[in-house]
Design a protein around this motif. Structure first.
Motif, PDB file in Angstrom:
ATOM      1  N   ASN A   1      10.390 -63.573  54.837  1.00 51.42           N
ATOM      2  CA  ASN A   1      10.832 -63.869  56.212  1.00 51.42           C
ATOM      3  C   ASN A   1       9.807 -63.383  57.243  1.00 51.42           C
ATOM      4  OD1 ASN A   1      11.243 -61.107  56.690  1.00 51.42           O
ATOM      5  ND2 ASN A   1      13.406 -61.192  56.147  1.00 51.42           N
ATOM      6  N   ASP A   2      10.091 -63.639  58.502  1.00 54.32           N
ATOM      7  CA  ASP A   2       9.137 -63.342  59.581  1.00 54.32           C
ATOM      8  C   ASP A   2       8.917 -61.850  59.806  1.00 54.32           C
ATOM      9  OD1 ASP A   2       8.759 -66.018  60.040  1.00 54.32           O
ATOM     10  OD2 ASP A   2      10.297 -66.172  61.593  1.00 54.32           O
ATOM     11  N   TYR A   3       9.857 -61.015  59.343  1.00 50.32           N
ATOM     12  CA  TYR A   3       9.715 -59.565  59.540  1.00 50.32           C
ATOM     13  C   TYR A   3       8.659 -58.989  58.592  1.00 50.32           C
ATOM     14  CZ  TYR A   3      10.830 -54.592  59.740  1.00 50.32           C
ATOM     15  OH  TYR A   3      10.749 -53.230  59.871  1.00 50.32           O
TER      16      TYR A   3
ATOM     17  N   TYR B   1       7.679 -50.688  57.751  1.00 47.94           N
ATOM     18  CA  TYR B   1       8.911 -51.472  57.758  1.00 47.94           C
ATOM     19  C   TYR B   1      10.129 -50.558  57.690  1.00 47.94           C
ATOM     20  CZ  TYR B   1       5.561 -55.041  56.189  1.00 47.94           C
ATOM     21  OH  TYR B   1       4.487 -55.874  56.079  1.00 47.94           O
TER      22      TYR B   1
END
Length: 457
Positions: free
Chosen positions: A34-36, A310
């Motif tokens: 995903n974009d994260y 993250y």
């Protein structure tokens, strides 16, 4: 758990494994793409490919061995750790060199090959051990050994050394675990060599249970030895030896009692919980944690420890700290070894012999400071490669796999000595992501004691 798994159960279990694996790895793929996270597509494909092959090997091993717990199914956990380390979640992440990937993959293939070879030849090996004249002489010597006497000598030695170390520490660790960093204090006051008798408290409960079930000691004696040994073991807040305590006791119980799959899952869950609990107790004892992080949630603290950019889950943080970072250290050591053309010629693989003969203290063996394995903990892979290069990785890990299956077979063949032998193998495999326990003096010490103390029919 003690019975052979039926074909129907194997089919159902295999189907369930593939379904769970498909959902789990599918979820991870979606999460990390995903974009994260924005993890490179090729890295994710490698992660998925390795885990796909690993799932097939795991399922096939259950079909092959007809047991849930076997050397290959347990080893698959290490393969998962390797796959997870490919994900760039840690600031220590670096792409593995071609040499590192080759060494790791060769190690994996060699261990599994050794396990399969031993299983295919298990009957011949068993008959050899049964009728070999040297083995017969060993059994004759064992029959004259007083198991009860040896158990109590080890038990009292453990108590005596424990009290000496407590005197040196200045307090009983378990009673100060919320006010002092007892793990560090305990490690600073360990007595060389004699401390092995303290660590032996991790397997004394299993030894005493085996002897109790075989009418060598009474039930009361068993409970007394178990309680005192557990107290001694817990005082040093060593996760690995608390894990060994639970593994050895579980297999001792499993050997003498019928057990269900549900019971096995419960025990494994308890092992994981104890491992994590002791880890958090050690975090809480850390002065840095107490002064700087006392108002933060555990997840935030773990994020600080892993230094990830993250926001990771608790499980991801643990995998990053205790698995991925270990592989990155391995990568550094392999590259350093290659650049300097270094060879240890057995000093790492046969460390117990080096220790017993005092070869390092006599300066006949000199460990290079660039390869400080106890501090770096670069997984179990590094030792064989440092000693003999890729040839060592092939041969030594083949032998590890071979021995693992021999001990597995002796346990399921209902040989009493196989209880601790196989427990030690399970422990070594469980700790592979940290360091090589196959070549530690303690493991060799326990195996020697076990094969003197426990008599097979």
């Amino acid at each position: 758990m003690t019975d052979q798994i039926s074909v129907k159960k194997i089919i159902l279990l295999t189907s369930a494994i593939f379904l769970v694996a498909f959902l789990f790895y599918g979820f991870l793929y979606l999460r990390y793409s995903n974009d994260y996270f924005k993890i490179d597509h090729n890295i994710l494909l490698n992660f998925m490919l390795i885990n796909g092959i690993n799932t097939v090997v795991f399922s096939t091993s259950i079909l092959f061995y007809k047991k849930y717990l076997n050397p290959v199914s347990l080893f698959c956990l290490f393969v998962f750790y390797y796959a997870f380390s490919l994900l760039p979640l840690s600031p220590n992440f670096s792409e593995y060199s071609k040499s590192s990937n080759t060494v790791i993959i060769v190690t994996i293939i060699s261990f599994i090959s050794g396990s399969i070879f031993a299983f295919y030849n298990k009957e011949s090996l068993y008959n050899f051990l049964l009728f070999n004249n040297f083995i017969k002489k060993i059994k004759k010597i064992k029959s004259q050994i007083n198991s009860r006497l040896i158990l109590y000598v080890l038990f009292y030695s453990s108590i005596i050394v424990f009290f000496i170390e407590i005197y040196l520490i200045g307090y009983i660790p378990v009673f100060k675990m919320f006010s002092k960093f007892v793990y560090e204090d305990a490690n600073d006051h360990m007595i060389n060599f004699l401390h092995y008798f303290v660590v032996l408290s991790s397997v004394l409960p299993a030894f005493s249970y085996i002897l109790y079930k075989n009418n060598v000691i009474s039930k009361r004696e068993y409970f007394l030895i178990h309680a005192i040994s557990f107290f001694i073991n817990f005082n040093f807040f060593s996760r690995q030896f608390l894990l060994l305590y639970m593994i050895s006791l579980y297999f001792a119980y499993l050997f003498h009692n019928k057990s269900s799959f549900k019971f096995g899952i419960t025990v494994i869950s308890l092992m994981i919980m104890m491992f994590l609990t002791v880890g958090f107790l050690r975090f809480m004892q850390d002065n840095t944690y107490k002064t700087e992080n006392q108002d933060k949630k555990q997840i935030e603290y773990l994020n600080n420890i892993s230094n990830s950019k993250y926001k990771l889950s608790v499980l991801e943080n643990y995998l990053t700290i205790y698995s991925s970072n270990r592989f990155y250290e391995l990568n550094k050591m392999i590259n350093e070894k290659d650049s300097t053309n270094y060879y240890g010629y057995g000093m790492y693989t046969f460390k117990p012999i080096v220790s017993v003969l005092f070869l390092n203290r006599l300066n006949l063996v000199d460990y290079d400071s660039k390869f400080n394995i106890p501090n770096a903990v670069p997984t179990f892979v590094v030792d064989a490669y440092l000693d003999f290069g890729i040839t060592g990785s092939i041969l030594i890990n083949f032998i590890y796999g071979f021995i693992s299956t021999i001990f597995f077979y002796s346990f399921w063949k209902k040989k009493k000595s196989g209880i601790i032998n196989f427990s030690i193998i399970v422990f070594c495999i469980a700790m592979m992501t940290f360091m090589n326990y196959f070549n530690t003096f303690f493991v060799w010490f326990v195996l020697i004691i076990n094969n003197l103390l426990i008599k097979d029919e």
